[in-house]
Write an enzyme that holds these catalytic residues in place. Structure first.
Site, short mmCIF file in Angstrom:
data_model
loop_
_atom_site.label_atom_id
_atom_site.label_comp_id
_atom_site.label_asym_id
_atom_site.label_seq_id
_atom_site.Cartn_x
_atom_site.Cartn_y
_atom_site.Cartn_z
N HIS A 201 26.23 78.94 32.63
CA HIS A 201 26.65 77.53 32.53
C HIS A 201 25.74 76.66 31.68
O HIS A 201 26.09 75.54 31.36
CB HIS A 201 26.79 76.90 33.92
CG HIS A 201 25.47 76.57 34.56
ND1 HIS A 201 24.71 77.52 35.20
CD2 HIS A 201 24.77 75.41 34.64
CE1 HIS A 201 23.60 76.95 35.65
NE2 HIS A 201 23.60 75.67 35.33
C1 UD1 Z 1 24.38 70.37 35.79
C2 UD1 Z 1 22.88 70.18 35.62
C3 UD1 Z 1 22.21 71.55 35.63
C4 UD1 Z 1 22.58 72.33 36.87
C5 UD1 Z 1 24.09 72.40 36.98
C6 UD1 Z 1 24.48 73.09 38.27
C7 UD1 Z 1 22.19 68.24 34.26
C8 UD1 Z 1 21.62 67.85 32.94
N1 UD1 Z 1 22.55 69.55 34.35
O1 UD1 Z 1 24.84 71.09 34.65
O2 UD1 Z 1 20.80 71.38 35.63
O3 UD1 Z 1 22.05 73.65 36.77
O4 UD1 Z 1 24.64 71.07 36.98
O5 UD1 Z 1 25.78 73.55 38.24
O6 UD1 Z 1 22.30 67.45 35.15
N2 UD1 Z 1 32.50 69.71 34.27
C9 UD1 Z 1 33.73 69.95 34.82
N3 UD1 Z 1 33.89 69.70 36.16
C10 UD1 Z 1 32.89 69.23 36.93
C11 UD1 Z 1 31.65 68.98 36.35
C12 UD1 Z 1 31.46 69.23 35.01
O7 UD1 Z 1 34.67 70.36 34.16
O8 UD1 Z 1 33.12 69.06 38.15
C13 UD1 Z 1 32.32 70.01 32.83
C14 UD1 Z 1 32.52 68.79 31.96
O9 UD1 Z 1 33.09 69.18 30.77
C15 UD1 Z 1 31.10 68.32 31.71
C16 UD1 Z 1 30.35 69.67 31.67
O10 UD1 Z 1 31.02 70.47 32.62
O11 UD1 Z 1 30.97 67.57 30.57
C17 UD1 Z 1 28.91 69.57 32.02
O12 UD1 Z 1 28.74 68.97 33.30
P1 UD1 Z 1 27.36 68.24 33.65
O13 UD1 Z 1 27.42 67.67 35.00
O14 UD1 Z 1 26.97 67.32 32.55
O15 UD1 Z 1 26.29 69.42 33.61
P2 UD1 Z 1 26.34 70.92 34.14
O16 UD1 Z 1 26.46 71.83 32.96
O17 UD1 Z 1 27.31 71.11 35.24
#
Ligand code: UD1
Length: 362
Positions: A201
């Site tokens: 991820h």
């Molecule tokens: C986040 C944390 C990471 C952690 C991970 C655990 C930060 C910078 N990163 O990463 O340290 O290891 O969580 O899982 O805070 N998205 C969805 N559905 C959701 C959430 C996210 O589709 O419920 C997609 C969206 O396109 C979003 C992308 O995932 O833009 C990234 O989500 P984000 O919360 O920014 O960071 P993670 O990669 O999940």
């Protein structure tokens, strides 16, 4: 004199934080009133609500509903919402977990309002300031009043950095959750036969389409089938890059906490870039290959449980996985991150510092 019953506030918002908050919420309930605040950084059922369901956790007291965005958008939205929440709830202290944008924004909101910050998973370093998580964790450790280190090394790092806050080595709350889940018994196998469990991820890997293509090709060339639980970010990135996994790679969405442990328990080995799965594999005796150049969980590598493989070297995955699996028979020291009673120790410290007491304010 009236009793000052201002609560402790526990802020969380991503998948691993919902999981760790489950044990912290229980342990802190003995200290006094606790407000559980979910920022909503994660919101898909499979990244978020499933962990409430599988761990039997009640809904948060406050849900900030922030969701996704660029780092600045997401962090600033959480910062504003957390500030409003702290002003309204007036907690004695704010507790944050780990190194996500939720951790940083909530810690900063509290520190600026002069509310003491307690940081769970303090002192971890991956020596890579290009990682958002490394920036977040260093900033949070700099403003925290209480720092709860998961290992002796993390404690030593904080002492070396001469942080202002008070340091306590308590162990890893993720081990508390794991022990409780194993004690309750896991579900039956989530996959049949021999397989390697895989999760990916991290932005550094999945948002680079050339690295992602190499890693997916490497998974497809392993001699054992792969169960690949993909984060929504990874699914999107695969779609964008037009990269199709080989038939031996069975894709699923992210698994719930207990299902992920079952998948790990039944696997020959795991390939991951997740910090949580590196430790779960270490505790459960499952060989791990981490597709990163570095890890903040360095002890898992040094004791032989975990092997680092830079994503650009994915062509060596079969070889590295074979070496990792050979180590399974020898085993490794599993005592680096405490004894599964971290939340209890944290609650004890908070009780000493912040338990409700008589106040002279009317
Ligand atoms: C986040 C944390 C990471 C952690 C991970 C655990 C930060 C910078 N990163 O990463 O340290 O290891 O969580 O899982 O805070 N998205 C969805 N559905 C959701 C959430 C996210 O589709 O419920 C997609 C969206 O396109 C979003 C992308 O995932 O833009 C990234 O989500 P984000 O919360 O920014 O960071 P993670 O990669 O999940």
């Amino acid at each position: 004199m009236t009793p000052d019953a201002r609560p402790l506030a526990l802020f969380f918002g991503t998948r691993p934080q919902v999981i760790k908050a489950s044990v912290l919420r229980k342990a802190l309930a003995d200290v006094g009133p606790v407000i559980a605040v979910d920022t909503g950084q994660h919101y898909d059922y499979a990244l978020h609500q499933v962990h409430y369901d599988q761990l039997g956790v009640s809904s948060p007291d406050v849900f900030l509903g922030i969701g996704s965005g660029s780092h600045a958008e997401q962090t600033s939205a959480i910062l504003k919402a957390a500030e409003a929440c702290i002003r309204e709830q007036r907690p004695r202290a704010v507790m944050v977990i780990g190194d996500t944008n939720s951790t940083l924004a909530c810690a900063l909101a509290a520190a600026k309002l002069r509310v003491p910050v307690a940081h769970v998973e303090a002192g971890l370093r991956a020596a890579d300031m290009l990682m958002a998580e490394e920036i977040n964790r260093r900033c949070v450790d700099a403003v925290a009043t209480l720092l709860f280190a998961p290992s002796r090394r993390a404690e030593a790092t904080l002492r070396r950095e001469r942080v202002d806050g008070e340091i306590h080595c308590v162990g890893d709350v993720a081990y508390d959750v794991l022990q409780q889940a194993l004690g309750d018994g896991l579900a039956s196998r989530v996959a049949d036969g021999e397989y390697v469990y895989a999760t990916l991820h991290r932005a550094e890997l999945v948002d680079d389409s050339s690295l992602l293509r190499d890693v997916i090709a490497a998974l497809g060339s392993l001699p054992i089938p792969v169960l690949f639980a993909a984060h929504p970010r990874t699914v999107d990135a695969l779609g964008r890059s037009g990269c199709l996994p080989a038939a031996s790679v069975r894709m699923s969405g992210p698994l719930g906490y207990r299902d992920s442990l079952s998948a790990l328990q039944g696997a020959k080995a795991v390939v991951t870039d997740s910090g949580g799965i590196q430790r779960e594999a270490y505790w459960m005796g499952v060989p791990c290959v981490t597709l990163r150049r570095e890890t903040e969980w360095t002890e898992t590598v040094e004791c032989g449980a975990n092997r680092l493989l830079a994503p650009r070297d994915a062509g060596r995955l079969t070889e590295t996985l074979t070496e990792a699996m050979a180590r399974r028979a020898v085993g490794w020291d599993r005592t680096h991150y405490g004894d599964g009673r971290a939340a209890e120790r944290i609650a004890k410290v908070l009780a000493e510092r912040f338990a409700p007491r008589a106040s002279s304010s009317p």
